[in-house]
Design an enzyme around this catalytic site. Structure first.
Site: not given
Ligand code: NAD
Length: 297
Positions: A65-66, A96, A171, A246
């Site tokens: 999740l975000p 994260t 992280k 963030k």
């Molecule tokens: P994203 O925003 O693309 O995906 C998060 C998903 O969570 C969204 O589809 C959203 O609709 C869903 N969501 C939010 N609240 C929800 C709820 N209550 N119930 C169900 N679904 C819900 O984010 P991401 O890029 O996939 O990143 C996710 C996590 O991983 C973050 O913490 C980010 O910092 C970390 N991360 C991302 C990357 C990257 O390159 N994108 C790399 C490493 C770590």
């Protein structure tokens, strides 16, 4: 093969679940965003209509999740994971998030009798697609060992970090370095062009010299050099500026809590805040180059 519950099928959760499906697991996924859920279903995930539907009877539940607030919303409350999962279900929180939220999840898990690990990842969307992420896993040793089995199809590296929240700590420090490197790469890239260097020639040099970094090799912010870089797709996000803001904010907060001066980190945090303030939070974080080339102020 296992039944796996998965909450959060965005940029990372989508390709990560696709790799679990390819490994033969049955994945029940839930996301509030219909498009994200449809895309995961197209890749072989079974559609869940609620958190309850995703977690009931699962051997393991992953959350991706975000931010901390989303993780708290998903775990706590009547409709959340703690209220609806079986106590036998292993909980793997891979978002994260801030140390306080992570600690709150660990505390609640222990109080209720669940095994939970914090298991954030590094490697970006490319690593998520290739199944080559690095997982940093914090928690009780037996829970960490149990999580490793399920993590395997998504990872090239699975590194136990110690007790509760140490995965998040690793992280947060890693991403502090990543975003400082991205800012440094953006400055070097723009300056090299203005000094008359061909971008590809400069990249070829820096990538085998002391200017090398993951940011340079994966997110180089000049068009036509690195295929995986968002600059080639009008900064459609691989990692949004909002999430970068963030993450570096988490490092700055942790630095305040530990009385650690982060001169460079604080400055780079201000740059990402400027991107967000100018309405660019949904674009890729490599948009930071626009503050260097003068397109944005
Ligand atoms: P994203 O925003 O693309 O995906 C998060 C998903 O969570 C969204 O589809 C959203 O609709 C869903 N969501 C939010 N609240 C929800 C709820 N209550 N119930 C169900 N679904 C819900 O984010 P991401 O890029 O996939 O990143 C996710 C996590 O991983 C973050 O913490 C980010 O910092 C970390 N991360 C991302 C990357 C990257 O390159 N994108 C790399 C490493 C770590």
């Amino acid at each position: 093969m296992a039944v796996i519950g998965w909450i959060g099928l965005g940029h990372m959760g989508g390709p990560m679940t696709a790799n679990l499906v390819k490994a033969g697991h049955s994945v029940r996924g839930f996301d509030l965003n219909a498009e994200a859920l449809d895309a995961a279903v197209a890749a072989g995930v079974t559609r869940a209509t609620s958190i309850k539907d995703a977690v009931e009877g699962a051997e393991v539940v992953f959350t991706m999740l975000p931010k901390g607030a989303h993780a708290r919303a998903v775990y706590f409350g009547e409709a959340g994971v703690f209220a609806n999962a079986d106590l036998k279900t292993l909980l793997v929180e891979s978002s994260t998030i801030d140390i306080e939220s992570s600690q709150a999840l660990h505390d609640a898990a222990i109080a209720a009798g669940f095994r939970l690990v914090d298991a954030p990842v590094s490697g970006g969307i490319t690593g998520a697609e290739a199944g080559t992420l690095t997982f940093m896993v914090g928690g009780e040793a037996d829970a960490v060992a149990a999580a490793t089995t399920y993590i395997q199809p998504m990872a090239a590296n699975i590194i136990p970090t110690g007790g509760a929240t140490t995965g998040q700590a690793a992280k947060i420090c890693n991403n502090l370095m990543l975003f400082i490197n991205l800012a440094a790469t953006s400055e070097g890239a723009v300056l090299a062009e203005r000094l008359g260097l061909d971008p590809q020639v400069f990249w070829d040099i820096a990538s085998v010299s002391s200017g090398d970094s993951w940011a340079l090799r994966t997110w180089y912010p000049i068009e036509g050099v690195v295929p995986s870089a968002a600059v080639n797709r009008d900064f459609a996000p691989t990692f949004t500026a909002e999430l970068a803001n963030k993450d570096i904010g988490l490092a700055v907060a942790a630095a305040v809590a530990t009385d650690t001066p982060l001169e460079i980190g604080k400055h780079v945090a201000e740059l990402f805040q400027r991107l967000v303030d100018q309405g660019q939070g949904g674009k890729d974080c490599s948009m930071i180059v626009k503050l260097v080339d003068g397109t944005l102020a």
